[in-house]
Design a protein around this motif. Structure first.
Motif, PDB file in Angstrom:
ATOM      1  N   LEU A 196       0.830  -1.217   0.000  1.00 49.46           N
ATOM      2  CA  LEU A 196       0.000   0.000   0.000  1.00 49.46           C
ATOM      3  C   LEU A 196       0.858   1.258   0.000  1.00 49.46           C
ATOM      4  O   LEU A 196       0.572   2.243  -0.723  1.00 49.46           O
ATOM      5  N   LEU A 197       1.930   1.257   0.819  1.00 52.20           N
ATOM      6  CA  LEU A 197       2.802   2.448   0.876  1.00 52.20           C
ATOM      7  C   LEU A 197       3.515   2.660  -0.461  1.00 52.20           C
ATOM      8  O   LEU A 197       3.677   3.825  -0.914  1.00 52.20           O
ATOM      9  N   ALA A 198       3.920   1.550  -1.089  1.00 48.44           N
ATOM     10  CA  ALA A 198       4.591   1.688  -2.391  1.00 48.44           C
ATOM     11  C   ALA A 198       3.638   2.278  -3.428  1.00 48.44           C
ATOM     12  O   ALA A 198       4.017   3.170  -4.216  1.00 48.44           O
ATOM     13  N   GLU A 199       2.388   1.805  -3.414  1.00 47.30           N
ATOM     14  CA  GLU A 199       1.391   2.316  -4.358  1.00 47.30           C
ATOM     15  C   GLU A 199       1.111   3.799  -4.113  1.00 47.30           C
ATOM     16  O   GLU A 199       1.019   4.608  -5.056  1.00 47.30           O
ATOM     17  N   LYS A 200       0.996   4.177  -2.831  1.00 42.82           N
ATOM     18  CA  LYS A 200       0.734   5.582  -2.479  1.00 42.82           C
ATOM     19  C   LYS A 200       1.920   6.473  -2.878  1.00 42.82           C
ATOM     20  O   LYS A 200       1.723   7.598  -3.369  1.00 42.82           O
ATOM     21  N   ALA A 201       3.151   5.970  -2.671  1.00 43.62           N
ATOM     22  CA  ALA A 201       4.330   6.755  -3.057  1.00 43.62           C
ATOM     23  C   ALA A 201       4.365   6.979  -4.566  1.00 43.62           C
ATOM     24  O   ALA A 201       4.736   8.082  -5.044  1.00 43.62           O
ATOM     25  N   GLN A 202       3.973   5.957  -5.338  1.00 37.30           N
ATOM     26  CA  GLN A 202       3.960   6.088  -6.791  1.00 37.30           C
ATOM     27  C   GLN A 202       2.952   7.153  -7.225  1.00 37.30           C
ATOM     28  O   GLN A 202       3.225   7.987  -8.106  1.00 37.30           O
ATOM     29  N   ILE A 203       1.761   7.119  -6.585  1.00 36.42           N
ATOM     30  CA  ILE A 203       0.725   8.113  -6.926  1.00 36.42           C
ATOM     31  C   ILE A 203       1.217   9.514  -6.603  1.00 36.42           C
ATOM     32  O   ILE A 203       1.040  10.476  -7.377  1.00 36.42           O
ATOM     33  N   THR A 204       1.842   9.676  -5.429  1.00 31.49           N
ATOM     34  CA  THR A 204       2.339  10.998  -5.016  1.00 31.49           C
ATOM     35  C   THR A 204       3.411  11.500  -5.976  1.00 31.49           C
ATOM     36  O   THR A 204       3.456  12.705  -6.322  1.00 31.49           O
ATOM     37  N   GLU A 205       4.273  10.593  -6.424  1.00 28.79           N
ATOM     38  CA  GLU A 205       5.342  10.988  -7.358  1.00 28.79           C
ATOM     39  C   GLU A 205       4.756  11.468  -8.677  1.00 28.79           C
ATOM     40  O   GLU A 205       5.204  12.475  -9.264  1.00 28.79           O
ATOM     41  N   GLU A 206       3.717  10.755  -9.149  1.00 29.74           N
ATOM     42  CA  GLU A 206       3.063  11.163 -10.400  1.00 29.74           C
ATOM     43  C   GLU A 206       2.391  12.520 -10.257  1.00 29.74           C
ATOM     44  O   GLU A 206       2.430  13.363 -11.176  1.00 29.74           O
ATOM     45  N   GLU A 207       1.732  12.731  -9.086  1.00 24.28           N
ATOM     46  CA  GLU A 207       1.109  14.033  -8.840  1.00 24.28           C
ATOM     47  C   GLU A 207       2.150  15.150  -8.828  1.00 24.28           C
ATOM     48  O   GLU A 207       1.918  16.264  -9.332  1.00 24.28           O
ATOM     49  N   ALA A 208       3.322  14.877  -8.233  1.00 26.89           N
ATOM     50  CA  ALA A 208       4.388  15.893  -8.184  1.00 26.89           C
ATOM     51  C   ALA A 208       4.871  16.227  -9.595  1.00 26.89           C
ATOM     52  O   ALA A 208       5.111  17.405  -9.932  1.00 26.89           O
ATOM     53  N   LYS A 209       5.010  15.186 -10.440  1.00 28.76           N
ATOM     54  CA  LYS A 209       5.436  15.434 -11.837  1.00 28.76           C
ATOM     55  C   LYS A 209       4.408  16.279 -12.565  1.00 28.76           C
ATOM     56  O   LYS A 209       4.741  17.199 -13.331  1.00 28.76           O
ATOM     57  N   LEU A 210       3.114  15.964 -12.324  1.00 34.72           N
ATOM     58  CA  LEU A 210       2.035  16.708 -12.977  1.00 34.72           C
ATOM     59  C   LEU A 210       2.052  18.169 -12.545  1.00 34.72           C
ATOM     60  O   LEU A 210       1.890  19.086 -13.365  1.00 34.72           O
ATOM     61  N   LEU A 211       2.279  18.411 -11.234  1.00 39.02           N
ATOM     62  CA  LEU A 211       2.340  19.796 -10.736  1.00 39.02           C
ATOM     63  C   LEU A 211       3.545  20.543 -11.310  1.00 39.02           C
ATOM     64  O   LEU A 211       3.465  21.745 -11.651  1.00 39.02           O
ATOM     65  N   ALA A 212       4.644  19.815 -11.425  1.00 33.76           N
ATOM     66  CA  ALA A 212       5.841  20.451 -12.008  1.00 33.76           C
ATOM     67  C   ALA A 212       5.586  20.844 -13.463  1.00 33.76           C
ATOM     68  O   ALA A 212       6.002  21.910 -13.929  1.00 33.76           O
ATOM     69  N   GLN A 213       4.871  19.949 -14.172  1.00 38.21           N
ATOM     70  CA  GLN A 213       4.537  20.259 -15.572  1.00 38.21           C
ATOM     71  C   GLN A 213       3.628  21.482 -15.673  1.00 38.21           C
ATOM     72  O   GLN A 213       3.814  22.360 -16.527  1.00 38.21           O
TER      73      GLN A 213
END
Length: 589
Positions: free
Chosen positions: A383-400
């Motif tokens: 679960l933590l790995a899945e949540k970390a992946q989602i957070t990383e994708e959100e961070a990339k989207l915000l950076a974009q």
């Protein structure tokens, strides 16, 4: 032709020589046997055959009893069996019973089969109320009878109600108290549990040692009349002759010990007892039948012979039997000790096995819990790995999005309109775009921190998973080692039992062993005296306990007489021990 005639004659002569036989059924206290006897056999031939079949050597206590015209009779050794007044129909039935009783069962009864036959006969006489037994003694005797039959008390085997079908107490005793069968069983079992460790022969001997002190033990009663015509009872036993009132079979009016009787004789129905002291009057009485006088004389002669025999040195046969009995007793005692040690070792091994099984179950439970914790850790890590992946994708989207906002700001600056209004609007838009870009940058930075934190949590979860796997591995290896120890322990505990048994079978009796056994016997005597005192206290305690439940109106005449005798200290034994000076006066009965 001559040869054929000779062979026929030979066959005919063989056929004629075949002895005539008849069938006899012998009933002991616990079995029946049938024999084919020759017509010419005497009583001794049949009696010896029965004794050999039973393996009995102490033959002088026993006889073959039969009933004729409601009168008990005993088979005579020197008379042909068929010459006795026995029924004509076959099989002819005789009862193999004790005819004479010992003064001291422990000292006189040597063979185990002799003790067993006496035990069965005395037990039946007590249950049939031919021997009066007080209630508290009846309970104690019942507990020894149970020990003889069932062995040591085991609460897991001998559960409540296991004596429901057993006949252990006289009906008179049961009817005398307001007590249920369960209450009687509870009191019998309480004493039964205290007899642990006694073998069957020991329990039966304890039964006889208590029974031989009962007033009616070993006494044969006969209805008689004195010279005045007064109805009396004559009692014949191992100690002497006793005269009773018909209503009191417990305490004799007067007793004649065998060593103080000079002569006993009868003429027709008149019986005469001549005391050794000539100053004491001759006692004469009449019985109802001549056959009864013959029986009385038989019992008197047999009991007197045994009385004198006890006071002489043992014969060679008796000495040999006693020596064999001592060796057999020592051997059995050694075997019992070996069996007790083996049993103790087995019980310890079973306790160790149970403890190991309990420990193994505990380890299995711990392993199961650790496995469940590991599974939960793995699920949490996923679960933590899945949540970390989602957070990383959100961070990339915000950076974009932030980059796009920056491009939009540059485009707006490049295409600013010349007018002040447009410039002001453009500045306002630029300011808003800058604020939006700043906000986007802060959000991106926060998301990046969250991603780092989640990566750290993931790392810790994986570390926790690794530790759980390590603990499970340790528990698994420990369980294997424990199982190996358990099987090894069981193997070692089983091995000595065979050595112990083999040692007991090859045991060699030495002088030192016999001396040690003698010392142990002396020690047992001292312990027996202490147990007797304790036993008397227990009997008094039980008597007091059940006294409140007694139904006074159901007391028999013998119950009342026994209570009176107990309070006065009277018995047939101290009647015999009274100074004979009292008997020097003329006897008036």
């Amino acid at each position: 032709m001559a040869g054929a005639i000779a062979s026929r004659m030979s066959f005919s002569s063989l056929k004629r020589k075949q002895p005539k036989t008849f069938t006899v059924r012998i009933a002991t206290m616990d079995a029946e046997m049938e024999f084919s006897c020759e017509v010419k056999w005497k009583g001794k031939d049949l009696f010896d055959l029965v004794c050999r079949t039973l393996g009995l050597r102490e033959t002088w206590f026993f006889g073959l009893q039969y009933t004729i015209k409601d009168t008990v009779a005993w088979l005579k050794m020197d008379k042909k069996v068929l010459d006795h007044d026995v029924p004509t129909e076959e099989p002819k039935t005789f009862h193999f019973l004790a005819k004479f009783y010992p003064e001291n069962a422990e000292e006189e009864l040597v063979q185990e089969i002799t003790q067993h036959l006496f035990f069965l006969q005395v037990k039946k006489q007590i249950l049939d109320e031919k021997i009066f037994c007080p209630p508290e003694a009846s309970v104690l005797l019942a507990s020894y009878a149970v020990q003889a039959k069932y062995g040591d008390y085991d609460p897991n085997v001998h559960k409540r109600g296991f004596l429901a079908q057993e006949e252990l107490l006289p009906k008179r005793v049961i009817n005398l108290y307001q007590m249920t069968p369960e209450m009687w069983e509870e009191r019998i079992t309480a004493w039964y549990a205290e007899h642990r460790g006694r073998a069957r022969d020991e329990a039966e001997m304890e039964y006889l040692k208590i029974a031989q002190d009962l007033e009616m033990y070993g006494v044969n009663y006969f209805a008689i009349r004195n010279k005045k015509g007064t109805e009396l009872l004559l009692g014949v036993d191992a100690l002497g002759l006793h005269i009773y009132d018909p209503d009191n079979r417990l305490t004799p009016k007067i007793s004649f010990p065998w060593n103080e009787i000079r002569n006993i004789s009868y003429s027709d129905k008149e019986f005469t007892i001549k005391p050794l002291d000539k100053k004491i009057d001759v006692f004469k009485f009449n019985s109802s039948k001549l056959r009864v006088n013959k029986l009385i004389l038989q019992l008197c002669i047999g009991n007197h012979d045994l009385f004198m025999r006890r006071r002489k040195a043992d014969s060679l046969e008796v000495q040999q039997m006693k020596a064999q009995a001592r060796e057999e007793k020592a051997r059995k005692q050694m075997e019992r000790q070996c069996l007790a040690r083996e049993k103790q070792m087995r019980e310890e091994a079973e306790r160790t096995r149970d403890e190991l099984e309990r420990r193994l179950m505990q380890l299995k439970e711990e392993a199961t819990m650790a496995n469940e914790a590991l599974m939960r850790s793995e699920e949490t890590a996923d679960l933590l790995a899945e949540k970390a992946q989602i957070t990383e994708e959100e961070a990339k989207l915000l950076a974009q999005k932030a980059a796009e906002a920056e491009q939009e700001m540059q485009r707006i600056k490049a295409t600013a309109i010349r007018t002040e209004e447009e410039k002001r609007l453009m500045e306002q838009k630029v300011l808003e775009a800058e604020m939006l870009a700043l906000k986007m940058a802060e959000e991106s930075e926060r998301r990046a921190k969250e991603a780092d934190q989640l990566k750290q949590d993931l790392q810790e979860a994986r570390e926790s998973e690794r530790r759980a796997k390590q603990k499970l591995l340790e528990i698994t290896s420990k369980s294997s080692y424990t199982s190996m120890n358990s099987s090894t322990t069981a193997l070692h505990t089983d091995l000595p039992s065979y050595n112990l048994i083999s040692e007991s079978l090859s045991f060699d009796f030495k002088d030192t062993d016999m001396k040690r056994l003698s010392m142990e016997i002396e020690k047992e005597k001292v312990e027996y005296m202490e147990r007797s005192k304790h036993l008397q206290e227990q009997l008094n305690e039980l008597k007091t306990e059940i006294e409140a439940l007694k139904l006074k109106e159901r007391e028999t005449a013998l119950d009342i007489l026994h209570n009176e005798n107990s309070s006065r200290g009277n018995s047939k034994h101290n009647t015999i021990k009274k100074p004979q000076a009292q008997g020097r006066r003329p006897i008036c009965i």
